[in-house]
Design an enzyme around this catalytic site. Structure first.
Site, mmCIF file in Angstrom:
data_model
loop_
_atom_site.group_PDB
_atom_site.id
_atom_site.type_symbol
_atom_site.label_atom_id
_atom_site.label_comp_id
_atom_site.label_asym_id
_atom_site.label_seq_id
_atom_site.Cartn_x
_atom_site.Cartn_y
_atom_site.Cartn_z
ATOM 1 N N ASP A 189 14.145 48.307 55.943
ATOM 2 C CA ASP A 189 13.994 47.336 54.861
ATOM 3 C C ASP A 189 15.135 47.370 53.859
ATOM 4 O O ASP A 189 15.145 46.594 52.904
ATOM 5 C CB ASP A 189 12.710 47.630 54.067
ATOM 6 N N LYS A 196 7.426 60.237 40.316
ATOM 7 C CA LYS A 196 7.151 59.511 39.063
ATOM 8 C C LYS A 196 7.285 60.401 37.832
ATOM 9 O O LYS A 196 6.297 60.705 37.152
ATOM 10 C CB LYS A 196 5.763 58.876 39.116
ATOM 11 N N ASP A 237 15.357 47.313 48.468
ATOM 12 C CA ASP A 237 14.355 47.339 49.530
ATOM 13 C C ASP A 237 13.799 45.928 49.610
ATOM 14 O O ASP A 237 13.137 45.466 48.680
ATOM 15 C CB ASP A 237 13.253 48.341 49.156
#
Lengths: 360, 414
Positions: free
Chosen positions: A110, A162, A218
């Site tokens: 991707d 994160k 992406d």
């Protein structure tokens, strides 16, 4: 050298386009996504590419044979009976990858960027570790898993998912090169390379990060597909401006296939890709869109942030915006307004879609 | 037989549902199918043999546009037309009662009363004939139409009259068009007397209530019903109210359809070098329309309007001086006077037509909001509104003199 492209499943995130053809064959900026990758790999000296797929597709097989001929490289399929994650396919294709004893590339299918495969191979040989991955800078690292590496050598210390405080702004770009030794670490079962393999390699000091220059995206979903297109066309402006279209009514970066026809009094761009055989009639305004092969955009329509699928017909005075995606062979009747519509293939639309929704 | 006609045009406090368009001109002068709403009434009245005078009655202050219209209408229809100004809003009965001498002057034996805010074929001659067939020279006739297609009641004298009932009473609705004889004034007079007595009894009256305020429908018809005096003539012809601005587009369609019989010269034709016309379209002779524009069905283009290349207009009214730039798409919209729409902009509303599958369906008296949300309606641009290029304006109402800078949906823009 060899390379493994992680194609995976049905590309559901890019539906409705991937209902008509496998994701690697969807054209991104007038070239199949797979081809962007194959051509870059070829330039870096790759002679054998393995596609890791979890479904079979005749179209993909035919396209592979065609590209084998055209590019003069070998392309094999490695077919997973069950989804094996991002690491499992390496184990499945072990024999193909390890055959020549050389480092091999692995990439997510991707990803679109200015693929730095030659530089990555050089970087990998230089540090001598077991693996190298490409990292790219992001503005908001808290949304991603970030890579913390030593500034001088690029040796990766750890991965932080994160992060709530700033530790790094570099994320895994989905492009790797590995020495065959990595195959010892991977079993033939569903495994995540990012979560299960990389942390262990980093702990052993075997994994290095190389920072990507230029854009990265992406393009697995329509919104990002369009953003990626804008980035790609901007890069094209810098490197091959002659490939971009110019002339009256063309604004900014616009890519037009030579076989496409554009009518009078149109204003096209910025950031538009017009595919082969597309007909754009008179007085059409298009910005930030991809119009795929064989589509027809009829007069006085206005399109922004849309992907128009293959062989679609968009009627006169139609307005489409807000990531409207038309699957293959969709007909949009005259004078309709489509706002964020996701239209499945072979559908004829006769009513406006004023709020985003899926049209089955 | 000497006849007169009274057209009730209301006043500035009425017609608020017609805002923002009624800010600029009295609602009765708003163009429907290219001519002022009330001109359709005047034309129908002027055609009736024996018509001596047409009286417009309302409580608008003397108004330049209204005076100009009266002068030009008198010339066009060759009949005296006067405006009678009520000193206050007197209701549909109070006004004609107040001006009864003016109405009857010249020996009128009967007179029509027409509400300005209806659109109809105005079968006035048929109402007269209907009354003659009934043989009662002193009866009053209400024009009625059915709510749905059912044949309904056959009796034609009115047994019972209820204004806006909340439960089912009858299929027949009052079209707001009446034929009276001078005897109606006795009945209105009775109401007047009764009102006065009640006011005397009610010491606490705050002075706002006046004995002169009389509503024909509630105060007079309700009393007359069942007494064999009041008849209803049922029409199968078209009829609609013009309460909201949205209903003006529907009314325009009905009148434009009628033009194919009554005024074919008012309908635009496909001509070499002219725009593409689909269905019924009215174009003012002074409008400038590019030959690549596509108009219709149901489009009225006003005086001095400019329509650019590749413009599409459907189910809309474009008022005088407006300018539609190249490639714009205007659907179900009223474009206000001197408004400008930038190229590739889309201005669209949601039609408020009655159910198209029911030929007898009537337009709802819409409310602007339902459940606290603006109901999707036609889009209205007030006068001198500027819409930038390439935006979309959907189901919105834009108040006058506003310059927008982005897209809007389902909003009232002050």
């Amino acid at each position: 050298m060899r390379a493994l492209i992680l194609v995976g499943g049905f590309g559901t995130r890019l539906r409705p386009l991937t209902l008509s053809r496998p994701k690697p064959l969807v054209q991104f900026c007038n070239k199949a996504v797979l081809l962007h990758q194959l051509e870059a790999l070829l330039q870096a000296g790759v002679t054998h590419v393995v596609l890791a797929v979890s479904y079979m597709s005749e179209a993909l097989g035919a396209a592979m044979r065609e590209q084998e001929q055209r590019l003069g490289i070998r392309i094999s399929l490695s077919h997973e009976k069950e989804p094996l994650g991002t690491a499992g396919p390496l184990a499945l294709a072990r024999d193909l990858l390890a055959e020549d004893g050389e480092p091999f590339f692995v990439l997510n299918s991707d990803v679109i960027c200015e693929f730095p495969f030659a530089a990555l191979a050089q970087f990998h040989r230089h540090h001598g570790g077991e693996g190298s991955l490409v990292v790219t800078r992001v503005e908001e690292p808290a949304k991603y898993g970030v890579v913390v590496s030593e500034p001088d050598t690029g040796r990766i210390c750890r991965f932080v998912e994160k992060p709530r405080v700033f530790v790094s702004n570099k994320i895994n770009a989905g492009l790797y090169i590995f020495s065959p030794g990595i195959l010892q670490r991977i079993q033939l079962r569903p495994t995540s390379i990012e979560k299960e393999i990389f942390p262990a390699m980093a702990q052993e000091g075997q994994l290095y990060a190389m920072e990507l220059q230029g854009f990265w995206m992406d393009i697995g979903q329509p919104k990002d597909f369009l953003t990626g297109m804008c980035m790609y066309l901007q890069a094209l402006r810098a490197q091959h401006p002659e490939k971009l279209h110019s002339g009256p009514g063309v604004v900014g970066n616009v890519l037009v296939d030579p076989s496409a026809k554009i009518g009078a009094n149109c204003v096209i761009g910025p950031n538009v890709t017009i595919g082969a055989g597309v007909v754009v009639e008179d007085g059409v305004r298009i910005k930030r869109c991809t119009v795929l092969e064989g589509a027809r955009i009829r007069s006085h329509s206005w399109l922004e942030s849309c992907i128009v699928g293959w062989s679609c017909s968009v009627g006169q005075w139609v307005r489409m915006e807000n990531v409207t995606v038309l699957g293959e062979d969709v007909i949009v009747n005259d004078e309709l307004y489509l706002n964020g519509a996701n239209v499945l293939p072979h559908k004829s639309i006769s009513e406006s879609v004023p709020e985003p929704r899926i049209i089955m | 037989m000497p006849l007169k006609a009274v057209i009730l045009i209301g006043g500035p406090q009425k017609g608020t549902r017609f805002r923002p368009l009624s800010f600029e001109m009295p609602k009765p002068l708003f163009p429907v199918a290219g001519v002022p709403m009330v001109q359709h009434h005047i034309e129908a009245c002027a055609k009736v043999p024996g018509m001596k005078e047409i009286l417009l009655m309302g409580f608008y202050q003397p108004h330049e546009a209204l005076s100009r219209f009266l002068v030009s209408a008198q010339q066009e229809f060759k009949i005296p037309i006067r405006y009678l100004q009520e000193y206050a809003a007197l209701g549909t009965g109070g006004g004609i009662y107040h001006f009864r001498d003016q109405i009857l002057s010249g020996g009128a034996e009967a007179f029509f009363v027409l509400n300005a805010d209806v659109c109809s074929e105005f079968p006035l001659q048929e109402m007269l004939e209907f009354r003659q067939q009934h043989g009662d020279a002193h009866s009053f006739v209400i024009l009625g139409t059915t709510v749905s297609g059912s044949a309904g009641e056959q009796r034609s004298f009115v047994q019972h009259y209820v204004e806006k009932p909340s439960t089912f009473v009858s299929e027949i609705i009052n079209c707001g068009i009446y034929l009276f004889t001078p005897a109606i004034f006795q009945h209105i007079g009775e109401v007047f007397q009764r009102n006065q007595q009640e006011l005397v009894l009610e010491e606490s009256s705050n002075g706002w209530q006046r004995a002169e305020v009389i509503r024909l429908e509630q105060d007079v018809f309700t009393a007359l019903a069942g007494r064999g005096k009041l008849y209803v003539y049922k029409t199968d012809g078209f009829w609609s109210q013009i309460k909201s601005a949205g209903s003006a587009i529907y009314a325009s369609r009905l009148y434009l359809n009628q033009y194919s019989k009554s005024h074919p010269e008012r309908l635009a034709q496909n001509k070499p070098g002219g725009p593409i016309i689909r269905g019924n379209v009215y174009i003012h002779p002074t409008a400038s329309i590019d030959s690549t524009a596509v108009l219709g069905p149901n489009v009225s283009i006003g005086e001095g309007v400019t329509v650019g290349a590749g413009v599409r207009v459907r189910e809309s009214i474009v008022l005088h001086g407006a300018s539609l730039h190249d490639h714009t798409c205007v659907l179900n919209t009223i474009v206000g006077w001197d408004s400008t729409i930038g190229r590739w902009a889309r201005v669209e509303g949601t039609p408020s037509d009655p159910n198209p599958n029911d030929p007898y369906a009537k337009i709802d008296s819409e409310t602007l909001f339902r459940d606290g949300r603006l109901t999707p309606s036609i889009t209205i641009l007030g006068c001198s509104v500027t819409i930038p290029a390439e935006v979309v304006i959907l189901n919105s109402i834009v108040l006058p003199h506003k310059e927008l800078s982005r897209s809007y949906k389902n909003q009232i823009i002050l």
